[in-house]
Structure formats: C-alpha cells, structure tokens
Design a protein around this motif. Structure first.
Motif, PDB file in Angstrom:
ATOM      1  N   VAL A  68       0.845  -1.202   0.000  1.00 11.51           N
ATOM      2  CA  VAL A  68       0.000   0.000   0.000  1.00 11.51           C
ATOM      3  C   VAL A  68       0.878   1.250   0.000  1.00 11.51           C
ATOM      4  O   VAL A  68       0.615   2.211  -0.733  1.00 11.51           O
ATOM      5  CB  VAL A  68      -0.949  -0.001   1.219  1.00 11.51           C
ATOM      6  N   GLY A  69       1.942   1.219   0.807  1.00 13.83           N
ATOM      7  CA  GLY A  69       2.870   2.353   0.834  1.00 13.83           C
ATOM      8  C   GLY A  69       3.535   2.585  -0.506  1.00 13.83           C
ATOM      9  O   GLY A  69       3.649   3.735  -0.970  1.00 13.83           O
ATOM     10  N   LYS A  70       3.984   1.515  -1.154  1.00 13.30           N
ATOM     11  CA  LYS A  70       4.618   1.639  -2.469  1.00 13.30           C
ATOM     12  C   LYS A  70       3.667   2.246  -3.487  1.00 13.30           C
ATOM     13  O   LYS A  70       4.034   3.147  -4.257  1.00 13.30           O
ATOM     14  CB  LYS A  70       5.082   0.257  -2.961  1.00 13.30           C
ATOM     15  N   LEU A  71       2.433   1.721  -3.499  1.00 12.67           N
ATOM     16  CA  LEU A  71       1.456   2.223  -4.470  1.00 12.67           C
ATOM     17  C   LEU A  71       1.159   3.704  -4.251  1.00 12.67           C
ATOM     18  O   LEU A  71       1.103   4.486  -5.199  1.00 12.67           O
ATOM     19  CB  LEU A  71       0.170   1.404  -4.383  1.00 12.67           C
ATOM     20  N   LEU A  72       0.989   4.098  -2.990  1.00 10.88           N
ATOM     21  CA  LEU A  72       0.668   5.500  -2.692  1.00 10.88           C
ATOM     22  C   LEU A  72       1.831   6.421  -3.034  1.00 10.88           C
ATOM     23  O   LEU A  72       1.643   7.484  -3.648  1.00 10.88           O
ATOM     24  CB  LEU A  72       0.290   5.650  -1.215  1.00 10.88           C
ATOM     25  N   LEU A  73       3.047   6.030  -2.649  1.00  6.20           N
ATOM     26  CA  LEU A  73       4.219   6.869  -2.925  1.00  6.20           C
ATOM     27  C   LEU A  73       4.489   6.973  -4.426  1.00  6.20           C
ATOM     28  O   LEU A  73       4.796   8.055  -4.931  1.00  6.20           O
ATOM     29  CB  LEU A  73       5.448   6.316  -2.203  1.00  6.20           C
ATOM     30  N   ALA A  74       4.367   5.843  -5.125  1.00  2.00           N
ATOM     31  CA  ALA A  74       4.588   5.868  -6.573  1.00  2.00           C
ATOM     32  C   ALA A  74       3.501   6.686  -7.272  1.00  2.00           C
ATOM     33  O   ALA A  74       3.775   7.442  -8.208  1.00  2.00           O
ATOM     34  CB  ALA A  74       4.619   4.440  -7.119  1.00  2.00           C
ATOM     35  N   TYR A  75       2.266   6.541  -6.800  1.00  2.00           N
ATOM     36  CA  TYR A  75       1.149   7.271  -7.405  1.00  2.00           C
ATOM     37  C   TYR A  75       1.311   8.785  -7.215  1.00  2.00           C
ATOM     38  O   TYR A  75       0.939   9.572  -8.082  1.00  2.00           O
ATOM     39  CB  TYR A  75      -0.158   6.791  -6.770  1.00  2.00           C
ATOM     40  N   ARG A  76       1.893   9.173  -6.064  1.00  2.00           N
ATOM     41  CA  ARG A  76       2.110  10.584  -5.775  1.00  2.00           C
ATOM     42  C   ARG A  76       3.403  11.117  -6.381  1.00  2.00           C
ATOM     43  O   ARG A  76       3.699  12.321  -6.266  1.00  2.00           O
ATOM     44  CB  ARG A  76       2.144  10.814  -4.253  1.00  2.00           C
TER      45      ARG A  76
END
Length: 403
Positions: A68-76
């Motif tokens: 979840v952290g990876k997806l959020l950071l990459a998305y941002r």
C-alpha cells in the motif's frame, strides 16, 4: 550488500542517477540483512513449536504496509529511494516485533546457543533448494534489467507487484497447515492421504479463484493506476496473461514441494530445483531472441510446469502411494471453470464498466462472488466424501481438546 550496491549500478542501463540506484539497492539489501540477522532463530523456533500464526501476522502486516505504501508513494510521484526506504522501515518494524516477542513471550529461552546441524544429514540440500528458489524467482527480472530499457523493467515490476503478492497471500494459507500434515504422515499414512487430498483440492481451487480475479482485474487496475502517465503505455494484455499463468503454476506446485521437504525428501527435491533453474536460465536466453521479454515469462512457465509435473509424480508415487487421477480430475475441473469465467467476461464485457476506483471495487466484488460460487459449487458437489471426513476429523479434535 554494500559492495553490490556500488557495483550493480555500473551493470544496469537506467535513466536514474548512480546515487539513486546505489541507495535503492542498499535499502533493499539492508532490509534483507536486518531480517536475517534478527528474525532467523525466533522464526525457526516458532515453526518448530507450531506457532506459525505469529509469522503469518508479521507476513500479512508486511505485505499490506509495504505494498500500500509503495502504491501510494509511486502514485504521488515520490522519489524511488523513498519507496525503498519505506520498505526498509517496515522491515525494521517487523524485526522489532520479533525482538519484543522474543523478549516478553519467550524470555526463558536461550537464543544465543549455536545451532547444531551434526545430525541433520540433508541440511546442505535444504540450502541448495533455497538458493535455487531465489535464483529461479529472480531470473526474469535480472535478465529484463540487463537486456531491456527501464520502461519495460518498470512495467514488468508493476505487473509482478500484483501477481507476486497474490502468490504470497495464497501461500500463507498452505503454510498454516503443511507442518501439521507432516506430523500426521509420520503417525498415520492413511489419515495423511485423506486429509492431504482434501486440502490439496481446496488449495488448487483457492489458487484458481484468486488468479481468475487477477486475470480479469489486472488490466483495469493498470489502466487506473497509470492513467496519468503519458510517456509510456503500461497496458500489456499478453504480459498480464502470461504472468497470471506463471504465478498460478507457482501456487499449485508449492504444496507438493512443501510435502517433499517436510517428509524428509530434501535431496530429491533439491535435484528437481536445480534442473528447474537450468531450464529457466537456458530457455530464457534462447526464447528472448524470438519473443523479446515475453520469452523470459515463457521460460518461467516451462520451468515451473516441469517442476509441478515431477513434484506431483514424486509425491503421489513415493510419499502418498496414491493414484494421479484425483489430482488430474481436480485440475481439469478448475481449468474448465477458469475458461468458463473467461468466456463469460468476453461475452458480457463487465470490466469495460470500470472507469474509476469505486467502479473497480464494485466490479471486483461482483466478479469475486460469481466466480467463487462456480468454484465452490464444484467443490461441494464432487468432494462430498472428503468434506464429510474433514468435518468428522475436526469434531474429533474438538472433543479431544474438551477432554
């Protein structure tokens, strides 16, 4: 780890700076070293003591927080180094969890005593098995990193992020029961065969159900997730299909590998693992010349298919001394349901209605329930005797506990 972090950036073609690649590798390696150094002995003890639920809690927490952290950071649009720093921080937190567990729950145990492997005759083959597994699981991404540009590496990594983590999650369900099966194997072969057949059927069904969902939802997920990216097209239906098949085979073969290891046939299993790795590496290089990076996935599928066949034959003939027909029947039925689900989607085009994250989750729920209904209907109709035996077995365990 430090030496590799300095050397590997020179071997990769990447638009990222040397410092970025170096720090990324350093964070990945440091997390693995931290996990091995702190978690090793307590995890081995928990497995031996039948307390694997502590390990499952840690694994699920790690899986959720990191991805979840990876997806959020990459998305941002955060720097890739921050993404790997997040993974390192979560690994440090999980290591702290084990330290506290060891300190307060098992304070009376001496974990400083050196492990004795004098009487473990096959320990070297267990090491070979683990090394072969690491090489096999990372061959494709290493070769893609060497031969392809970073856009392809990025796309491949995103697709494997989903398929690999589903594989880990499904694997946790088998990890919860396989050690108990090994104990039953020692005391009662007939009971072992009955229970193993039920759990094998259920696990194959569970694997097919999860990857049926991946087959439907991976491309819509990628469309939504990469919607704002205009410099490269991340939609690759062929790659999604091949990776789904590849990881589905991973899931199905793993219980048979676990049974071989748990019942003492470590040497034989390690021989299969070595051949699997050789097939994968050789075919990856050969097929790359004909199919580009798809050739790496083809090679993985062929290597995994080989390992699945030989492990099933070995377990059925040597360990269980049972016929292959129940396994073939179960696989055949699950493949038929898998194909029915695909045909239904091609006819109804349900995933075409996914235009936002809310519609994605709505369609995912509808498809999950409908496909699960098909798989469960088959399971309850064609495994009545096995289910009845399992229910009676659970009742017996409960009655013994009350006594």
């Amino acid at each position: 780890v430090g030496l590799l972090s300095f050397i590997l950036p020179f071997l990769l073609k990447t638009p990222f700076s040397y410092a970025t690649v170096c720090l990324s590798f350093a964070c990945m390696g440091a997390g693995q070293v931290l996990s091995f150094a702190i978690q090793g002995k307590i995890i081995v003890y928990l497995i031996a003591a039948g307390k694997k639920y502590y390990i499952h809690i840690a694994s699920i927490l790690f899986l959720i927080l990191v991805n979840v952290g990876k997806l959020l950071l990459a998305y941002r649009g955060f720097n890739i180094v921050l993404i790997f720093l997040l993974q390192l921080a979560v690994q440090a937190g999980i290591s702290l969890y084990y330290v506290l567990l060891q300190k307060y729950k098992y304070a009376g145990l001496d974990f400083t005593v050196r492990s004795s492997t004098t009487y473990i005759e096959q320990n070297k083959y267990g090491l070979i098995e683990q090394i072969a597994f690491i090489i096999f699981m990372n061959t494709d991404i290493v070769l893609i990193s060497i031969f392809m540009n970073m856009f392809v590496v990025s796309k491949y990594s995103l697709y494997t992020l989903v398929t690999h983590n589903i594989y880990i999650f499904v694997g946790l369900t088998w990890d919860a029961v396989h050690a108990s099966l090994a104990k039953i194997y020692i005391t009662d072969l007939n009971r072992f065969n009955r229970l193993e057949q039920i759990l094998e059927n259920a696990f194959v069904l569970l694997s097919f159900w999860f990857y049926t969902m991946v087959m439907f939802l991976l491309i819509p997920f990628m469309r939504l997730y990469t919607n704002a990216i205009s410099d490269y097209n991340y939609i690759d239906i062929k790659l999604a299909f091949l990776l789904t098949v590849s990881y589905l085979l991973f899931c199905i073969r793993n219980p048979f590998i676990s049974l071989s290891l748990d019942t003492g046939y470590i040497k034989r299993s390690s021989e299969f693992a070595i051949i699997e790795v050789i097939i994968n590496i050789v075919l990856s290089i050969v097929l790359f010349t004909f199919f580009s990076y798809y050739g790496f996935v083809y090679a993985t599928i062929i290597g995994t298919g080989y390992r699945l066949v030989v492990q099933v034959l070995f377990v059925k003939k040597t360990i269980q001394k049972e016929h292959l027909f129940p396994f073939i029947k179960n696989m055949g039925m699950c493949i038929c349901i898998f194909c029915i689900c695909i045909a239904g989607e091609n006819f109804l085009h349900i995933t075409n209605n996914i235009t936002s994250w809310s519609s994605f989750f709505l369609v995912a729920c509808i498809m999950a329930l409908s496909s699960l209904t098909l798989y469960c209907t088959y399971f309850f109709l064609f495994t009545k005797k096995e289910l009845s035996y399992l229910i009676n077995f659970i009742k017996t365990i409960k009655q013994n506990r009350h006594r």
